[in-house]
Motif scaffolding. Structure first.
Motif, short mmCIF file in Angstrom:
data_model
loop_
_atom_site.label_atom_id
_atom_site.label_comp_id
_atom_site.label_asym_id
_atom_site.label_seq_id
_atom_site.Cartn_x
_atom_site.Cartn_y
_atom_site.Cartn_z
N GLY B 103 0.85 -1.58 -0.18
CA GLY B 103 0.33 0.46 -0.30
C GLY B 103 1.03 1.46 -0.56
O GLY B 103 0.46 2.20 -0.83
N ALA B 294 -4.91 0.18 -2.98
CA ALA B 294 -5.55 0.54 -2.12
C ALA B 294 -4.80 2.11 -1.58
O ALA B 294 -5.65 2.36 -1.26
CB ALA B 294 -3.65 -0.29 -1.33
N SER B 313 -3.09 4.56 3.30
CA SER B 313 -2.04 3.15 1.91
C SER B 313 -1.94 2.17 2.87
O SER B 313 -2.06 0.42 2.61
CB SER B 313 -1.97 4.20 1.14
OG SER B 313 -2.26 4.69 0.35
N GLY B 317 -4.17 -1.36 2.16
CA GLY B 317 -3.20 -2.42 1.19
C GLY B 317 -3.66 -3.82 2.51
O GLY B 317 -3.94 -5.02 2.24
#
Lengths: 345, 363
Positions: B103, B294, B313, B317
């Motif tokens: 991510g 993500a 993120s 993720g």
């Protein structure tokens, strides 16, 4: 276990799973009956005169005379060698020179034209000027369906097979269904290619003796259960006894194999590592040489309690060629393992 | 993808591409909708993470009861067949680490290239790691996790350096385009060599296949210390790169005008991407879509400021990867479907939705 390219089977199995992602992998249980529809009917003929061989796909190969120059895929080459027929060329899926199964044979003068799957040096093969090319073909399901439109085993694709056909006619032994049929089909071809009848009879006697010993070992130790599997990071792939010719045959001689789910998907039962405990009924584990061996199996926490593993009864297992001698040796090995095994599960 | 320079920090080029009116609106008011969404993300993401972690511990291809799982979690000696501590705990931890790495790497990559469709593999990192692993299997029959980890890491670093060098030799680092083009070229070249080795050698193919379908199955926590250390180093670099990424979003010229050292910003970003992707790839094998999607989801929740986008993120993720792994465990019968396969199937659909949504928003 025959070298049945577990990865290919895995890939197929995985794609099947993906395709039916929402459904649980629970296919219709087809009967495990084998319709060995097209047994080789090799016409044993004298060296002179026309020669014909109807291979296991039903393809009739006719030549003006008995071929003396045969090229073969490694497994079939091993079988021919055991019957005293030296191929002029061999292609394998692993390095032929270092393949331990060839250790007993003198390969001088034999052209090694391929050391990995589908990678056949066509020029070298043509240079060996074979009159016949022999390989195997694996069924695509339990009913023994042979996909003859696709390439035979060891051949990259239909295109390469066409190139092979241009060099010499290509015939295939079916590696599926009953093990004894596979051995007999292989032997019939060897005899048709001029194998000495008396030698074959000796080999057969040796085979029958080994089969009897194996049966006796199994009978003496009825509690010893043998699990044949392939393992890797994704989990355990337990061979379905009726779907692999070798296990099918040995089970017929009395070996007590792990066979928890004979129906369902073809060839393997797949267990994730979480489900490992569900297949731990075996006392002896035969682990396919290409996957995890005892040391790697021991590293899987969910497999650490496996009784066969704890008892040190996990052994590397390589597929043997389907001729009488190779099978006799394989059975002697298995009989010894069963004799020495402790009932731990 | 070219995007018009945007004059606000915190509005990502992706979200604002060709939508100046949108930006103006975002500038004019602090956007109560966004604030609300931010608060939602602040509560929702950690909550979702907790839910996914619990699902990962409770659900699996072996249907152990909730009670048994809870008992095993409390008392390790009461773990049925080591399923909880031997399988679910390690893959939960690894899933979180790998998902977070991908991510963050994706967010840095998209910030660096100002391209919302950039994947962490764009600069050749994944291709380099793959080739190194294949070479290891081909030449030395490498199977140990630790060896594969180092191979993947070295391959990723070397590929990154080559890409960086090629880009620096050419039109320079001001624009992300030379980096991306160099990355694509190097990836294609490395990919060709990988394919050649894999296709000509069945044994290598066998070893590679297991590795290339990203999976959390059969992994244990022993020996992954180095991967965690590399991931942590990558995360530190990503955090250090956050301010530069915000400036780079304005375009290289403006960024330079604001006193940004482009070479340094690119190097730190590339370092972060390389280290994060390499450690993720080393643990699970290459996994697609997480690095791509993500950051998208995170951006729609917390906006484009990288101080918020990077941690968001990471969370998204981790949630996506672990969630897909749980799905894969439940649809394989007695076996499992690798998380890499689940992600390719589900991720594709999700990505199409995101792209469609993005377009709708712009309209």
């Amino acid at each position: 276990m025959k070298i049945r390219s577990p990865r290919r089977a895995l890939t197929a199995a995985l794609s099947a799973i993906v395709a039916t992602a929402a459904l649980t992998a629970c296919g219709a249980a087809s009967s495990s009956d084998d319709d060995s529809a097209s047994d080789a009917s090799a016409t044993s003929s004298a060296s002179a005169g026309p020669w014909s061989w109807t291979d296991d796909t039903g393809n009739a190969i006719e030549l003006d005379s008995q071929p003396t120059r045969v090229a073969a895929y490694a497994d079939q080459a091993l079988a021919l060698l055991s019957y005293g027929i030296k191929p002029v060329a061999i292609f394998g899926r692993v390095d032929v020179a270092s393949d331990p199964r060839f250790a007993d044979y003198d390969l001088s003068g034999v052209a090694i034209v391929g050391n990995s799957y589908g990678e056949i040096d066509l020029e070298a093969l043509a240079a060996a000027s074979p009159q016949l090319i022999v390989t195997g073909i694996y069924p695509t399901d339990r009913k023994g369906t042979l996909d003859t439109s696709g390439p035979y085993y060891g051949v990259a694709d239909a295109e390469q097979q066409k190139q092979l056909e241009k060099i010499a006619p290509v015939g295939a032994i079916k590696i599926g269904g009953e093990g004894l049929d596979v051995v007999e089909s292989t032997t019939a071809l060897a005899e048709s290619l001029g194998a000495d009848k008396d030698d074959v009879a000796d080999d057969k006697a040796e085979f029958e003796e080994a089969a009897q010993e194996l049966g006796e070992a199994a009978k003496e130790h009825p509690d010893i259960e043998v699990t044949q599997l392939y393992a890797d990071a994704d989990g355990l792939y337990v061979v379905k006894i009726a779907d692999e010719p070798e296990t099918q045959m040995y089970a017929g001689f009395g070996v007590n194999y792990t066979d928890l789910n004979p129906g369902g998907d073809y060839y393997w039962d797949i267990y994730s590592w979480e489900n490992a405990a569900k297949m731990m009924s075996g006392d002896v584990i035969l682990a396919n040489v290409e996957g995890y061996q005892a040391k790697q199996l021991a590293k899987q926490p969910t497999f650490a309690d496996d009784p066969a593993l704890k008892a040190g009864q996990v052994y590397s297992w390589n597929g043997a060629a389907m001729d009488y001698t190779s099978q006799a040796k394989q059975m002697e090995k298995l009989a010894d393992l069963i004799d020495d095994a402790k009932d731990v599960a | 993808m070219r995007t018009p320079p945007v004059l606000t920090r915190g509005v990502s080029p992706g979200a604002s591409a060709g939508a100046d009116s949108h930006c103006a609106a975002a500038l004019a008011s602090p956007a109560p909708g966004r604030r609300l969404r931010l608060t939602g993300a602040l509560i929702g993401l950690p909550a979702a993470l907790v839910v996914v972690v619990m699902a990962s511990l409770v659900l699996g291809s072996n249907h152990v009861s909730l009670g048994q799982v809870l008992t095993a979690l409390v008392d390790r000696s009461d773990d049925p067949g080591a399923i909880v501590w031997g399988s679910r705990v390690p893959r939960t931890v690894l899933g979180l680490v790998v998902g977070a790495c991908l991510g963050v790497a994706g967010a840095v990559m998209q910030g660096q290239t100002r391209n919302p469709l950039a994947d962490p593999g764009l600069f050749g990192v994944s291709a380099g790691a793959s080739l190194a692993v294949v070479l290891g299997i081909y030449l030395a029959d490498v199977t140990s996790v630790l060896a594969i980890l180092w191979l993947a890491f070295v391959g990723a670093v070397v590929a990154s350096l080559v890409v960086f060098g090629v880009a620096a030799l050419g039109r320079g680092l001001a624009s992300p385009v030379p980096l991306a083009i160099a990355g694509m070229a190097v990836s294609a070249l490395l990919g060709a060599v990988t394919s050649f080795l894999v296709l000509t050698d069945e044994a290598t193919l066998a070893g590679y296949r297991i590795w290339v379908v990203g999976s959390l199955s059969g992994r244990t926590l022993s020996g992954i210390g180095p991967a965690l250390a590399i991931a942590a180093a990558g995360a530190v670099l990503a955090v250090l790169n956050a301010r530069s990424l915000d400036t780079l979003a304005l375009g290289a010229e403006l960024a330079t005008g604001l006193g940004e050292n482009l070479v340094r910003a690119r190097l730190v970003g590339l370092g972060a991407i390389t280290l994060l992707t390499a450690s993720a790839v080393a643990i699970t094998g290459p996994i697609g879509f997480v690095g791509l999607t993500a950051p998208h989801v995170a951006r729609s929740l917390v906006g484009g400021s990288h101080a918020r986008l990077l941690p968001a993120s990471a969370l998204v993720g981790a949630i996506v990867l672990l969630g897909c792994d749980v799905v894969g465990r439940l649809i394989g019968g007695m076996g499992e479907v690798s998380v890499g396969v689940v992600l390719s199937v589900l991720g594709g659909g999700v990505f199409v939705t995101i792209v469609r949504r993005g377009r709708m928003a712009q309209l």
